[in-house]
Design an enzyme around this catalytic site. Structure first.
Site, PDB file in Angstrom:
ATOM      1  N   ARG A  51      -5.513 -14.924  23.828  1.00  0.00           N
ATOM      2  CA  ARG A  51      -4.624 -15.759  23.005  1.00  0.00           C
ATOM      3  C   ARG A  51      -5.433 -16.758  22.182  1.00  0.00           C
ATOM      4  O   ARG A  51      -5.147 -17.022  21.029  1.00  0.00           O
ATOM      5  CB  ARG A  51      -3.580 -16.493  23.879  1.00  0.00           C
ATOM      6  CG  ARG A  51      -2.772 -17.502  23.078  1.00  0.00           C
ATOM      7  CD  ARG A  51      -1.436 -17.912  23.696  1.00  0.00           C
ATOM      8  NE  ARG A  51      -1.434 -18.017  25.134  1.00  0.00           N
ATOM      9  CZ  ARG A  51      -2.037 -18.975  25.845  1.00  0.00           C
ATOM     10  NH1 ARG A  51      -2.698 -19.932  25.233  1.00  0.00           N
ATOM     11  NH2 ARG A  51      -1.981 -18.965  27.165  1.00  0.00           N
ATOM     12  N   TYR A  56      11.862 -15.271   0.451  1.00  0.00           N
ATOM     13  CA  TYR A  56      12.047 -14.260   1.483  1.00  0.00           C
ATOM     14  C   TYR A  56      13.164 -14.695   2.445  1.00  0.00           C
ATOM     15  O   TYR A  56      13.172 -15.836   2.926  1.00  0.00           O
ATOM     16  CB  TYR A  56      10.711 -14.075   2.223  1.00  0.00           C
ATOM     17  CG  TYR A  56      10.789 -13.092   3.351  1.00  0.00           C
ATOM     18  CD1 TYR A  56      10.937 -11.734   3.090  1.00  0.00           C
ATOM     19  CD2 TYR A  56      10.718 -13.513   4.672  1.00  0.00           C
ATOM     20  CE1 TYR A  56      11.020 -10.824   4.130  1.00  0.00           C
ATOM     21  CE2 TYR A  56      10.794 -12.607   5.716  1.00  0.00           C
ATOM     22  CZ  TYR A  56      10.949 -11.264   5.438  1.00  0.00           C
ATOM     23  OH  TYR A  56      11.031 -10.373   6.461  1.00  0.00           O
ATOM     24  N   ASP A  81       3.056 -18.274  -0.474  1.00  0.00           N
ATOM     25  CA  ASP A  81       3.248 -16.977   0.179  1.00  0.00           C
ATOM     26  C   ASP A  81       2.822 -15.919  -0.839  1.00  0.00           C
ATOM     27  O   ASP A  81       3.513 -15.670  -1.824  1.00  0.00           O
ATOM     28  CB  ASP A  81       4.716 -16.817   0.593  1.00  0.00           C
ATOM     29  CG  ASP A  81       4.964 -15.527   1.380  1.00  0.00           C
ATOM     30  OD1 ASP A  81       4.203 -14.553   1.188  1.00  0.00           O
ATOM     31  OD2 ASP A  81       5.931 -15.483   2.168  1.00  0.00           O
ATOM     32  N   LYS A 115       2.737  -5.915   5.030  1.00  0.00           N
ATOM     33  CA  LYS A 115       3.063  -5.265   3.765  1.00  0.00           C
ATOM     34  C   LYS A 115       1.805  -4.616   3.178  1.00  0.00           C
ATOM     35  O   LYS A 115       1.227  -3.764   3.807  1.00  0.00           O
ATOM     36  CB  LYS A 115       3.717  -6.284   2.827  1.00  0.00           C
ATOM     37  CG  LYS A 115       4.781  -7.175   3.509  1.00  0.00           C
ATOM     38  CD  LYS A 115       6.003  -6.400   3.968  1.00  0.00           C
ATOM     39  CE  LYS A 115       6.909  -7.191   4.906  1.00  0.00           C
ATOM     40  NZ  LYS A 115       7.365  -8.492   4.443  1.00  0.00           N
TER      41      LYS A 115
HETATM   42  C1  LIG Z   1       7.876  -9.616   5.043  1.00  0.00           C
HETATM   43  C2  LIG Z   1       7.650 -10.959   4.472  1.00  0.00           C
HETATM   44  C3  LIG Z   1       7.490 -12.065   5.300  1.00  0.00           C
HETATM   45  C4  LIG Z   1       7.634 -11.982   6.820  1.00  0.00           C
HETATM   46  O1  LIG Z   1       6.660 -11.157   7.388  1.00  0.00           O
HETATM   47  P1  LIG Z   1       6.879 -10.284   8.734  1.00  0.00           P
HETATM   48  O2  LIG Z   1       5.542  -9.659   8.903  1.00  0.00           O
HETATM   49  O3  LIG Z   1       7.983  -9.322   8.465  1.00  0.00           O
HETATM   50  O4  LIG Z   1       7.226 -11.233   9.818  1.00  0.00           O
HETATM   51  C5  LIG Z   1       7.241 -13.296   4.706  1.00  0.00           C
HETATM   52  N1  LIG Z   1       7.160 -13.421   3.368  1.00  0.00           N
HETATM   53  C6  LIG Z   1       7.322 -12.377   2.542  1.00  0.00           C
HETATM   54  C7  LIG Z   1       7.220 -12.577   1.075  1.00  0.00           C
HETATM   55  C8  LIG Z   1       7.568 -11.107   3.061  1.00  0.00           C
HETATM   56  O5  LIG Z   1       7.735 -10.073   2.231  1.00  0.00           O
END
Ligand SMILES: *Cc1c(COP(=O)(O)O)cnc(C)c1O
Length: 400
Positions: free
Chosen positions: A48, A100, A172, A197
């Site tokens: 962790r 998001y 982000d 992603k």
């Molecule tokens: C998918 C996504 C998230 C969250 O990520 P997870 O891996 O699904 O928890 C946050 N911001 C954006 C822009 C995303 O596309």
């Protein structure tokens, strides 16, 4: 020596293994590490707190964003949770409005319960940020291009406003990826990713990351990473590192496919509106050109249709997979109003422009002609173009 992006993606944090010469980073599938004396270890004590496979990933992710420090998390939401956990009761956050859905949810349904306040504004106009800042504002949260309407926020201008007021700016960067946009270079303090992603890129693992040059912020977040414990497993770190090796190649192809799809949809009679920052007629185009090298793989569009007709359209697509998420080799599409943004209240959804006939595409890596053929047979009316074999005609209105 400072290597270029594609070289860093393959090499940063990943020298051959000292013990064995293994060219690929080993998966250190262990929860704990032996100590020679109490407190004396080889740099790792408990997974962790730290794990060598995760360290390799963290060093690599930092190198992609030209950051000094990187931290990996079990998901993008875990990364968001950690960043928000640097705040205290009474603090205030100014955030992009059309963000998001999961970020919206954790802001308004979880952290608001702990006495943290949020103001959501249209950050495409930086004056809205200035107007929303209060004496207790601690964080500026930007998402660009935004989800699902692909609005583009001027990172350099907004980060400068935040810096002036000693507010930490967070971007982000999930949609753009570090291939297309580097927020730290534009003056942001912190970059966040859902590595689920494009960065992992194979739709087979969840992950998140936070990158920064600010040592104080890093130290605090590293403490929180261990204190909260939402860390990625060693095998997941390995898979993300594996995906990153082709990030540059994949994103180029994703962008090429998306550009052609955007142009195709623009020409289609059954499509009311296309959202893609690469199209020269979009309000976001000039800023996108300035801060991104290409325009990304996400294209949204509105059908000229009712909710029922829109649902019927989603049933007719065969090659495109109806699924949440984005950034994998398979092309995906979703219906934000009932899927990714279902947790956003209907009136908020409508006020930001997420209509019931909005469709979001994540252009995958397939042959774009097959993707267009499938859209063509599913869309309510015919395209103005007779031949889809020659896709060059769709490329004209996309700036290069
Ligand atoms: C998918 C996504 C998230 C969250 O990520 P997870 O891996 O699904 O928890 C946050 N911001 C954006 C822009 C995303 O596309």
């Amino acid at each position: 020596m400072a290597y270029r992006f594609d070289t860093r993606a393959i090499h940063a944090g990943q020298p051959s293994d000292d013990a064995t010469g293994s060219v690929t980073t080993p998966i250190h599938q262990t929860s704990t590490f032996g100590q020679t004396e109490p407190g004396i270890n080889k740099g790792f004590c408990y997974t962790r707190t730290g794990n060598p496979t995760r360290s390799a990933l963290e060093e690599n992710l930092a190198a992609l964003e030209n950051a000094r420090y990187g931290l990996a998390f079990a998901s993008g939401m875990a990364a968001i949770h950690a960043v928000l956990s640097t705040l205290s009761k009474g603090d205030h956050v100014v955030s992009t409005r059309d963000l998001y859905g999961g970020a919206w949810r954790i802001f308004t349904k979880v952290f608001s319960r702990y006495g943290i306040e949020f103001t959501f504004v249209d950050t495409t106009n930086p004056a809205n940020i200035e107007a929303a800042i209060r004496p207790n504002t601690k964080l500026l949260w930007l998402e660009t291009p935004s989800n699902p309407l692909l609005n583009v926020t001027d990172i350099a201008t907004c980060a400068a406003i935040a810096r002036d007021k000693q507010i930490t700016s967070v971007v982000d960067n999930t949609f753009a990826t570090p291939v297309l946009q580097q927020p730290l270079e534009l003056g942001a303090d912190v970059v966040l990713h859902s590595t689920t992603k494009f960065i992992n890129g194979h739709s087979d693992v969840l992950g998140g990351a936070v990158l920064t040059n600010d040592q104080g912020f890093y130290d605090e977040l590293k403490f929180l990473q261990n204190a909260i414990g939402a860390v990625p497993a060693p095998q997941d770190c390995f898979l993300i590192l594996r995906g990153i090796k082709t990030l540059g190649l994949r994103v180029e192809r994703h962008c090429s496919n998306a550009e052609i799809l955007a142009r195709y949809l623009l020409a289609h009679e059954g499509v009311k509106r296309v959202y893609y920052p690469g199209l020269v007629d979009q309000p976001s185009h000039n800023i996108a050109r300035r801060q991104m090298t290409r325009f990304g793989a996400i294209v949204s569009f509105e059908l000229d249709a009712t909710l029922e007709e829109t649902r019927a359209f989603t049933r007719r697509l065969n090659l495109w997979t109806l699924a949440e998420s984005l950034g994998g080799p398979k092309s995906l599409f979703c219906h934000p109003a009932t899927m990714t943004h279902a947790s956003v209240e209907p009136e908020v959804r409508r006020s930001v422009g997420i209509s019931d006939s909005l469709i979001r595409l994540s252009a995958g890596l397939e042959d774009v002609r097959d993707l267009i053929d499938d859209l063509e047979q599913a869309l309510p009316r015919a395209t103005a173009f007779a031949s889809r074999e020659d896709v060059s005609e769709f490329q004209e209105q996309v700036a290069s």
